[in-house]
Write a protein that holds these residues in place. Structure first.
Motif, PDB file in Angstrom:
ATOM      1  N   SER A 155       1.200  -1.039   0.115  1.00 24.37           N
ATOM      2  CA  SER A 155      -0.222  -0.354   0.244  1.00 24.37           C
ATOM      3  C   SER A 155       0.909   0.887   0.149  1.00 24.37           C
ATOM      4  O   SER A 155       2.141   1.315  -0.018  1.00 24.37           O
ATOM      5  N   ALA A 156       0.470   2.301   0.046  1.00 24.99           N
ATOM      6  CA  ALA A 156       1.225   3.522  -0.254  1.00 24.99           C
ATOM      7  C   ALA A 156       1.382   4.035   0.990  1.00 24.99           C
ATOM      8  O   ALA A 156       2.588   4.756   1.125  1.00 24.99           O
ATOM      9  N   GLU A 157       0.728   3.507   1.874  1.00 20.63           N
ATOM     10  CA  GLU A 157       1.258   3.881   3.624  1.00 20.63           C
ATOM     11  C   GLU A 157       0.576   2.813   4.331  1.00 20.63           C
ATOM     12  O   GLU A 157      -0.281   1.853   4.085  1.00 20.63           O
ATOM     13  N   ALA A 158       1.704   2.984   5.247  1.00 24.72           N
ATOM     14  CA  ALA A 158       0.651   1.022   6.282  1.00 24.72           C
ATOM     15  C   ALA A 158       1.107   1.546   7.334  1.00 24.72           C
ATOM     16  O   ALA A 158       2.120   2.224   8.058  1.00 24.72           O
ATOM     17  N   VAL A 159      -0.191   2.325   8.428  1.00 25.57           N
ATOM     18  CA  VAL A 159       0.193   2.944  10.365  1.00 25.57           C
ATOM     19  C   VAL A 159      -0.188   1.378  11.037  1.00 25.57           C
ATOM     20  O   VAL A 159      -0.484   1.248  10.823  1.00 25.57           O
ATOM     21  N   VAL A 160       1.123   1.337  11.670  1.00 30.99           N
ATOM     22  CA  VAL A 160       0.817   0.748  12.822  1.00 30.99           C
ATOM     23  C   VAL A 160       1.061   1.599  14.062  1.00 30.99           C
ATOM     24  O   VAL A 160       1.802   2.075  14.281  1.00 30.99           O
ATOM     25  N   THR A 200       5.705  -0.937   2.854  1.00 33.42           N
ATOM     26  CA  THR A 200       4.655  -0.978   3.600  1.00 33.42           C
ATOM     27  C   THR A 200       4.140  -2.619   3.612  1.00 33.42           C
ATOM     28  O   THR A 200       3.194  -2.999   4.160  1.00 33.42           O
ATOM     29  N   ALA A 201       4.499  -3.492   2.414  1.00 34.81           N
ATOM     30  CA  ALA A 201       3.526  -4.553   2.716  1.00 34.81           C
ATOM     31  C   ALA A 201       4.467  -5.377   3.908  1.00 34.81           C
ATOM     32  O   ALA A 201       3.674  -6.704   4.068  1.00 34.81           O
ATOM     33  N   LEU A 202       5.785  -5.325   4.333  1.00 33.31           N
ATOM     34  CA  LEU A 202       5.547  -6.227   4.291  1.00 33.31           C
ATOM     35  C   LEU A 202       5.275  -5.161   6.494  1.00 33.31           C
ATOM     36  O   LEU A 202       5.488  -6.347   7.413  1.00 33.31           O
ATOM     37  N   ILE A 203       5.761  -4.173   6.162  1.00 40.21           N
ATOM     38  CA  ILE A 203       4.949  -3.775   7.951  1.00 40.21           C
ATOM     39  C   ILE A 203       3.133  -4.307   7.536  1.00 40.21           C
ATOM     40  O   ILE A 203       2.836  -4.416   9.201  1.00 40.21           O
ATOM     41  N   ASN A 204       2.690  -4.237   6.723  1.00 42.68           N
ATOM     42  CA  ASN A 204       1.107  -5.054   7.002  1.00 42.68           C
ATOM     43  C   ASN A 204       1.446  -6.370   7.013  1.00 42.68           C
ATOM     44  O   ASN A 204       0.775  -6.816   7.848  1.00 42.68           O
ATOM     45  N   ALA A 205       2.160  -6.934   6.999  1.00 40.61           N
ATOM     46  CA  ALA A 205       3.078  -8.714   7.601  1.00 40.61           C
ATOM     47  C   ALA A 205       3.506  -8.395   8.293  1.00 40.61           C
ATOM     48  O   ALA A 205       3.594 -10.305   8.847  1.00 40.61           O
ATOM     49  N   SER A 206       2.984  -7.438   9.537  1.00 36.11           N
ATOM     50  CA  SER A 206       3.919  -7.539  10.643  1.00 36.11           C
ATOM     51  C   SER A 206       3.588  -8.519  11.802  1.00 36.11           C
ATOM     52  O   SER A 206       4.027  -9.255  12.091  1.00 36.11           O
ATOM     53  N   GLY A 207       2.013  -8.842  11.442  1.00 36.53           N
ATOM     54  CA  GLY A 207       1.414  -9.771  12.338  1.00 36.53           C
ATOM     55  C   GLY A 207       1.976 -11.394  12.099  1.00 36.53           C
ATOM     56  O   GLY A 207       1.240 -12.308  12.702  1.00 36.53           O
ATOM     57  N   GLN A 208       2.231 -11.704  11.526  1.00 31.85           N
ATOM     58  CA  GLN A 208       2.502 -13.027  10.122  1.00 31.85           C
ATOM     59  C   GLN A 208       3.343 -13.063  11.259  1.00 31.85           C
ATOM     60  O   GLN A 208       3.964 -14.549  11.288  1.00 31.85           O
ATOM     61  N   VAL A 209       4.657 -12.414  11.488  1.00 31.57           N
ATOM     62  CA  VAL A 209       5.407 -13.300  12.046  1.00 31.57           C
ATOM     63  C   VAL A 209       6.179 -12.409  13.737  1.00 31.57           C
ATOM     64  O   VAL A 209       5.720 -11.171  13.655  1.00 31.57           O
ATOM     65  N   PRO A 262      16.339  -7.662  18.133  1.00 31.98           N
ATOM     66  CA  PRO A 262      15.852  -8.037  19.597  1.00 31.98           C
ATOM     67  C   PRO A 262      14.590  -8.786  19.972  1.00 31.98           C
ATOM     68  O   PRO A 262      14.581  -9.613  17.920  1.00 31.98           O
ATOM     69  N   ALA A 263      14.594  -9.860  20.481  1.00 28.64           N
ATOM     70  CA  ALA A 263      14.442 -10.796  20.551  1.00 28.64           C
ATOM     71  C   ALA A 263      12.779 -10.666  20.841  1.00 28.64           C
ATOM     72  O   ALA A 263      11.887 -11.814  20.634  1.00 28.64           O
ATOM     73  N   GLU A 264      12.871 -10.129  21.574  1.00 27.13           N
ATOM     74  CA  GLU A 264      10.868  -8.856  22.582  1.00 27.13           C
ATOM     75  C   GLU A 264      10.847  -7.241  21.317  1.00 27.13           C
ATOM     76  O   GLU A 264      11.835  -6.593  21.822  1.00 27.13           O
ATOM     77  N   ALA A 265       9.954  -7.655  20.824  1.00 24.90           N
ATOM     78  CA  ALA A 265       9.583  -5.888  20.292  1.00 24.90           C
ATOM     79  C   ALA A 265       7.917  -6.064  19.463  1.00 24.90           C
ATOM     80  O   ALA A 265       7.647  -7.197  19.344  1.00 24.90           O
ATOM     81  N   GLU A 266       7.834  -5.461  19.807  1.00 17.71           N
ATOM     82  CA  GLU A 266       5.846  -5.192  19.537  1.00 17.71           C
ATOM     83  C   GLU A 266       5.597  -3.597  19.614  1.00 17.71           C
ATOM     84  O   GLU A 266       6.317  -2.980  19.364  1.00 17.71           O
ATOM     85  N   GLY A 267       4.491  -3.518  18.224  1.00 17.70           N
ATOM     86  CA  GLY A 267       3.725  -2.150  17.782  1.00 17.70           C
ATOM     87  C   GLY A 267       5.458  -1.948  16.898  1.00 17.70           C
ATOM     88  O   GLY A 267       5.280  -2.742  15.996  1.00 17.70           O
ATOM     89  N   THR A 268       5.269  -0.652  17.783  1.00 18.47           N
ATOM     90  CA  THR A 268       5.702   0.137  16.362  1.00 18.47           C
ATOM     91  C   THR A 268       7.447  -0.589  15.961  1.00 18.47           C
ATOM     92  O   THR A 268       8.193  -0.731  14.714  1.00 18.47           O
ATOM     93  N   GLU A 269       8.053  -0.622  16.840  1.00 20.77           N
ATOM     94  CA  GLU A 269       9.077  -1.470  17.612  1.00 20.77           C
ATOM     95  C   GLU A 269       9.804  -2.535  16.216  1.00 20.77           C
ATOM     96  O   GLU A 269      10.106  -2.874  15.650  1.00 20.77           O
ATOM     97  N   HIS A 270       7.988  -3.860  16.330  1.00 16.31           N
ATOM     98  CA  HIS A 270       8.328  -4.822  16.402  1.00 16.31           C
ATOM     99  C   HIS A 270       8.490  -4.129  14.837  1.00 16.31           C
ATOM    100  O   HIS A 270       8.472  -5.178  13.642  1.00 16.31           O
ATOM    101  N   ALA A 271       7.232  -3.425  13.733  1.00 18.58           N
ATOM    102  CA  ALA A 271       7.163  -2.859  12.716  1.00 18.58           C
ATOM    103  C   ALA A 271       8.356  -2.636  12.113  1.00 18.58           C
ATOM    104  O   ALA A 271       9.057  -2.981  10.620  1.00 18.58           O
ATOM    105  N   ALA A 272       8.996  -1.719  12.916  1.00 24.37           N
ATOM    106  CA  ALA A 272      10.536  -1.230  12.395  1.00 24.37           C
ATOM    107  C   ALA A 272      11.663  -2.029  11.978  1.00 24.37           C
ATOM    108  O   ALA A 272      11.427  -1.716  11.061  1.00 24.37           O
ATOM    109  N   SER A 273      11.176  -3.552  12.593  1.00 23.55           N
ATOM    110  CA  SER A 273      12.373  -4.684  12.051  1.00 23.55           C
ATOM    111  C   SER A 273      11.983  -5.155  11.435  1.00 23.55           C
ATOM    112  O   SER A 273      13.240  -5.917  10.514  1.00 23.55           O
TER     113      SER A 273
END
Length: 645
Positions: free
Chosen positions: A422-427, A458-467, A497-508
């Motif tokens: 997408s043009a933009e992915a929001v987390v 954005t595709a990988l950010i949108n897929a961040s919930g799958q990993v 990092p083995a632990e991160a959530e939200g925007t930190e996980h998305a940025a990873s």
């Protein structure tokens, strides 16, 4: 008590500048006719041994104060001891009290000591004996220089001469000499050959030609003694970088020929190899007599880390000397040459990497690895950086998407799985977008292959919930990130990092956030893909002590050949269908690559990365500040690969 009575005491060790003696535990080796455990009667053997123990401590540390002597004062004995051992005063000296034996009348006896010295790395061992006597209920020793050194006459002292051992080379692949003795010129001003009024101009003229700070050198010359030779700098004699004829033409300037262990060029893996030169005062002091002023030692890098192996053991001649007789040799050892340090660096590949980085005004690096063996062929840091190739910590940006792709594959996605570019992915309220020139035709639902080839954030950010973040860390480990380094120079192997959530996980997911890597770490990722298994890079082609580390030596879930093949296909698609198309015409085997751009600071500046594979070669290119991976790091990668063709 019979003459056979013997008592022992533990070893007494002399340590220069710092003395520490544990509590002595005394034991009777043989006692005929025992002693009453609670008797108030004097115990001659115990009292004699107390004196012998204190004397041994004094012989070890050179401080004989508090020792009762029958013929001299304690201060006189201490001064005599200092004069005897002055030549080896900085050398480690062990003194072990091995026995105390009393005569039949228990008013005299002998203490026997074993002395062990380390004379510039050469062991020297002998025994001495100290006469003991009881006088007016006090046990006393009799001073003589042969308490310090067996057989030493009263007018003799020690004299030490050293012969420096030949310093060994640092070798590259195929045992090609890299660091070896090369000609240099020691350049400076002899103040006796220049009129005082001309000294300032002479110093500044030489500094300009030697490419050093004229102001600082002029001040150094001015502050030196009237008859001093004032060193300016030691320069390579080869390569044509300096006009030695012009230097020699300056009145008062001297050029002294010599050699130093040097690499082929000043740039050659300089950050990794380090340099050797005259030992600093701190190095001499810490060596406990092994290194002397004027010795050439490693000052930084591998030269310093493996200095003991490279410098060998100096030869020594230890003599007893006096004005009345000829010197007597007490210890004579020939120098033992150092052992070469074998590295994996390929001279041609390293020289090419160094040359590609010439002119970079910001920290930059190129690392090349042979995937089949993990051998590092080149580790080049540009002149503007320090440790950039090996120990620097940077966000790897989109080069990390190779790791993300592995995590997604392990969680059930396939190369054809559609993802939403997408043009933009929001987390959690933070918006992620693609790079400004992202191709419009590769937006919307596209396959995972196209996501990696075109580097869609954005595709990988949108897929961040799958990993999970743990999935990313495991995938990074499978590709060599975060594993313990091999023996050799210090290396930052990356951190996910083995632990991160939200925007930190998305940025990873796109190699930002808390994900960090060095160029050698990202070259390892590419090498693991090319090798079809998890790679741990090595700089050494010899056995070496393992590195203490809390990091794992192996991945918990190693990379498989099938996974590596798919990642290799993704990287090839970057070249055939994505941002690495400029590598299509590189000669030789097909190139696989991944571009990377990582924002840092306030987000307005970028790190530029590229990683690549070509046959049995893996490469990482990094520029600390640039535009994009493909436009800043890309041309350097292309020049390097073409240069190898």
């Amino acid at each position: 008590m019979p003459a056979a009575d013997v008592m022992t005491s533990p070893r007494l060790r002399r340590r220069p500048r710092l003395w520490s003696f544990g509590a002595a535990t005394l034991s009777t080796v043989l006692v005929v006719g025992g002693l009453a455990a609670c008797s108030d009667e004097p115990d001659p053997l115990a009292e004699a041994t107390t004196l012998a123990t204190a004397l041994g401590e004094g012989l070890a540390d050179g401080d004989l104060s508090g020792i009762a002597f029958s013929d001299v004062s304690a201060d006189e004995a201490t001064a005599s001891h200092a004069a005897v051992v002055a030549a080896v005063a900085d050398s480690p000296h062990d003194v072990e009290l091995t026995e105390v034996v009393l005569a039949d009348d228990e008013t005299s006896g002998t203490a026997t000591y074993t002395h062990t010295w380390d004379i510039a790395g050469n062991p020297w061992t002998y025994d001495t004996q100290a006469p003991l006597a009881l006088y007016e209920d006090v046990w006393e020793a009799q001073w003589a220089p042969d308490l310090v050194v067996d057989g030493l006459e009263s007018d003799e002292v020690l004299r030490l001469s050293r012969t420096t051992a030949p310093r060994a080379d640092i070798l590259g692949a195929g045992d090609t000499p890299i660091v070896t003795q090369r000609p240099v010129k020691r350049v400076g001003v002899d103040k006796t050959r220049v009129e005082p009024a001309d000294l300032d101009g002479t110093a500044r003229a030489l500094a300009e030609l030697a490419q050093i700070d004229p102001e600082a050198y002029a001040a150094k010359v001015a502050g030196a003694g009237e008859k001093a030779f004032v060193d300016a700098v030691t320069l390579r004699a080869e390569g044509g970088a300096y006009d030695f004829d012009a230097m020699a033409a300056i009145p008062g300037v001297l050029l002294i020929d010599g050699t130093l262990p040097l690499a082929p060029t000043r740039e050659f893996a300089s950050d990794l190899l380090g340099r050797a030169g005259e030992a600093t005062a701190e190095i001499v002091e810490a060596s406990e007599g092994t290194i002397a002023a004027g010795d050439v030692t490693g000052l930084s890098g591998l030269q310093r880390q493996y200095d003991e192996q490279l410098r060998g053991t100096p030869g020594v001649a230890l003599e007893a000397v006096s004005e009345a007789r000829e010197p007597r040799v007490l210890l004579a050892e020939d120098p033992v040459p150092g052992e070469p340090l074998r590295t994996t660096l390929d001279v041609g590949v390293q020289e090419l990497a160094d040359s590609v980085l010439v002119g970079q005004e910001v920290p930059a690096a190129i690392v090349a690895i042979r995937p089949s063996t993990g051998e590092v062929l080149a580790s080049a840091t540009g002149a503007a950086g320090t440790g950039t190739a090996t120990t620097a910590m940077y966000a790897p940006g989109s080069t990390f998407k190779v790791v993300t792709a592995l995590a997604l594959l392990r969680n059930g996605l396939t190369p054809d799985t559609p993802l939403d570019c997408s043009a933009e992915a929001v987390v959690d309220g933070r918006a992620f977008v693609n790079y400004p020139d992202y191709p419009a035709g590769k937006s919307g639902e596209i396959s995972l292959t196209d996501v990696i080839a075109n580097s869609c954030n954005t595709a990988l950010i949108n897929a961040s919930g799958q990993v999970t973040q743990a999935d990313l860390a495991s995938a990074g480990e499978a590709l060599g990130l975060g594993l313990a380094q091999q023996p050799g120079p210090g290396v930052f192997t990356g951190s996910v990092p083995a632990e991160a959530e939200g925007t930190e996980h998305a940025a990873s997911m796109i190699g930002q956030g808390q994900v960090q890597a060095s160029p050698v770490a990202m070259a390892t990722v590419a090498a693991s893909v090319a090798a079809g298994t998890t790679v741990r890079p090595t700089f050494l082609a010899q056995e070496a002590d393992p590195v203490d580390s809390d990091l794992p030596d192996a991945a918990a879930a190693p990379l498989t050949a099938d996974e590596a093949a798919q990642l290799g296909a993704f990287m090839r698609a970057v070249v055939t269908d994505g941002g690495g198309s400029f590598l299509l015409d590189v000669p030789g085997e097909p190139v696989g690559a991944k571009t990377g751009t990582a924002q840092y600071g306030d987000g307005s500046t970028n790190h530029a990365w590229m990683i690549a594979t070509q046959g049995d070669l893996a490469v990482a290119v990094f520029v600390e500040t640039g535009d994009y991976g493909s436009t800043t790091a890309g041309p350097l990668l292309e020049a390097f690969l073409v240069g190898l063709a």
